[in-house]
Design a protein around this motif. Structure first.
Motif, PDB file in Angstrom:
ATOM      1  N   TYR A   1     -12.355   6.411 -10.290  1.00  0.00           N
ATOM      2  CA  TYR A   1     -10.959   6.057  -9.992  1.00  0.00           C
ATOM      3  C   TYR A   1     -10.829   5.694  -8.510  1.00  0.00           C
ATOM      4  CZ  TYR A   1      -6.166   6.201 -11.834  1.00  0.00           C
ATOM      5  OH  TYR A   1      -4.927   5.862 -12.324  1.00  0.00           O
ATOM      6  N   GLU A   2     -10.301   4.510  -8.234  1.00  0.00           N
ATOM      7  CA  GLU A   2     -10.158   4.030  -6.863  1.00  0.00           C
ATOM      8  C   GLU A   2      -8.734   4.257  -6.368  1.00  0.00           C
ATOM      9  OE1 GLU A   2     -12.627   2.957  -5.127  1.00  0.00           O
ATOM     10  OE2 GLU A   2     -14.170   2.558  -6.638  1.00  0.00           O
ATOM     11  N   TYR A   3      -8.617   4.885  -5.200  1.00  0.00           N
ATOM     12  CA  TYR A   3      -7.309   5.130  -4.593  1.00  0.00           C
ATOM     13  C   TYR A   3      -7.225   4.459  -3.224  1.00  0.00           C
ATOM     14  CZ  TYR A   3      -6.362   8.700  -8.112  1.00  0.00           C
ATOM     15  OH  TYR A   3      -6.139   9.353  -9.302  1.00  0.00           O
ATOM     16  N   PRO A   4      -6.246   3.563  -3.019  1.00  0.00           N
ATOM     17  CA  PRO A   4      -6.056   2.973  -1.696  1.00  0.00           C
ATOM     18  C   PRO A   4      -5.387   3.979  -0.760  1.00  0.00           C
ATOM     19  CG  PRO A   4      -4.336   2.218  -3.179  1.00  0.00           C
ATOM     20  CD  PRO A   4      -5.279   3.050  -4.018  1.00  0.00           C
ATOM     21  N   GLU A   5      -5.447   3.715   0.515  1.00  0.00           N
ATOM     22  CA  GLU A   5      -4.827   4.600   1.499  1.00  0.00           C
ATOM     23  C   GLU A   5      -3.317   4.670   1.300  1.00  0.00           C
ATOM     24  OE1 GLU A   5      -4.497   5.170   6.387  1.00  0.00           O
ATOM     25  OE2 GLU A   5      -5.483   3.408   5.514  1.00  0.00           O
ATOM     26  N   THR A   6      -2.753   5.870   1.400  1.00  0.00           N
ATOM     27  CA  THR A   6      -1.311   6.084   1.370  1.00  0.00           C
ATOM     28  C   THR A   6      -0.964   7.074   2.477  1.00  0.00           C
ATOM     29  OG1 THR A   6      -1.275   8.051  -0.072  1.00  0.00           O
ATOM     30  CG2 THR A   6      -1.397   5.888  -1.165  1.00  0.00           C
ATOM     31  N   GLU A   7       0.308   7.414   2.575  1.00  0.00           N
ATOM     32  CA  GLU A   7       0.709   8.423   3.566  1.00  0.00           C
ATOM     33  C   GLU A   7       0.192   9.809   3.187  1.00  0.00           C
ATOM     34  OE1 GLU A   7       4.975   9.553   3.421  1.00  0.00           O
ATOM     35  OE2 GLU A   7       5.115   8.012   1.852  1.00  0.00           O
ATOM     36  N   TYR A   8      -0.257   9.986   1.945  1.00  0.00           N
ATOM     37  CA  TYR A   8      -0.682  11.300   1.460  1.00  0.00           C
ATOM     38  C   TYR A   8      -2.193  11.518   1.531  1.00  0.00           C
ATOM     39  CZ  TYR A   8       4.008  11.029  -0.505  1.00  0.00           C
ATOM     40  OH  TYR A   8       5.362  10.868  -0.665  1.00  0.00           O
ATOM     41  N   TYR A   9      -2.970  10.437   1.559  1.00  0.00           N
ATOM     42  CA  TYR A   9      -4.422  10.588   1.570  1.00  0.00           C
ATOM     43  C   TYR A   9      -5.078   9.292   2.052  1.00  0.00           C
ATOM     44  CZ  TYR A   9      -3.291   8.734  -3.098  1.00  0.00           C
ATOM     45  OH  TYR A   9      -2.760   8.020  -4.134  1.00  0.00           O
TER      46      TYR A   9
END
Length: 237
Positions: free
Chosen positions: A97-105
């Motif tokens: 699972y790919e997650y882009p940068e956010t304010e949370y991580y």
């Protein structure tokens, strides 16, 4: 356009066939090894371990607020109705699972590993492949923010201990000893905690924070899981 249509169909499938109550019932059936009921609720065209991977993928997609290309992340072949058929062979995690940068991580990859093996079989079959998949991924990508979640119906205490030990253990590229990572983040989860995630509507940004805090804990393995994973998954909000 074809991809958009597939995801529209997936949304409809989730809204009609994989509502939270059904996910909870399926997790109960995985725990009690009620294979006939599992197949009747999902599909007769896949084995139960493959269905477990698929259900984990749907559950995680919902927790991720339906962001991301879950149909690509799941390493499964699907039928015309977007239901599972077989696990695609390959030397990587079950779900990537790919997650882009956010304010949370930060931007990262989450490797989701699913197994229905328990007791001695779990230690023999899962400890080495899980750490190998994550170690190779970290060396290949260089993104040390990436980590692994290991999901199963029952966690062997020595599997928990092994995964916690990986926090302080180097992993080497067997072809080039100059390439290694110092420590890996592997979070084990039982289906009992997956059910808590569903019931309490936990979102991924909440889970990321939970896992990060758990990873930093110094508790011994037999205390760690109860205090840092179970208790926090049960909390609402």
């Amino acid at each position: 356009m074809i991809e958009d249509t597939r995801y529209q169909r997936l949304q409809h499938l989730i809204d009609t066939e994989f509502i939270d109550d059904k996910l909870l019932s399926l997790l109960d059936c995985f725990e009690t090894k009620n294979d006939d009921e599992i197949r009747s609720m999902v599909t007769e065209n896949a084995d139960v371990p493959t269905i477990f991977e698929y259900v984990l993928g749907i559950l995680w997609y919902k927790a991720s607020e339906r962001h991301g290309k879950i149909l690509d992340y799941m390493k499964l072949s699907l039928d015309a109705d977007l239901l599972p058929k077989t696990h695609a062979a390959g030397g990587e995690a079950d779900i990537v699972y790919e997650y882009p940068e956010t304010e949370y991580y930060p931007a990262h990859t989450l490797l989701l590993e699913a197994t229905l093996a328990d007791n001695t079989n779990q230690r023999r079959m899962e400890m080495e492949p899980v750490s190998r998949h994550l170690g190779r991924h970290l060396i290949r990508t260089g993104n040390l923010n990436s980590y692994c979640v290991f999901a199963t119906t029952y966690l062997d205490i020595n599997v928990i201990a092994d995964f916690r030990g990986r926090k302080n253990m180097p992993f080497y590229d067997t072809q080039d000893y100059t390439k290694s990572v110092q420590g890996m983040k592997i979070i084990p989860l039982q289906t009992s905690e997956l059910k808590s995630i569903v019931m309490n509507r936990k979102t991924y940004f909440q889970l990321y924070r939970l896992f990060e805090n758990a990873y930093s804990s110094t508790l011994l393995p037999h205390e760690w899981y109860r205090n840092n994973i179970q208790n926090y998954c049960k909390k609402r909000g």
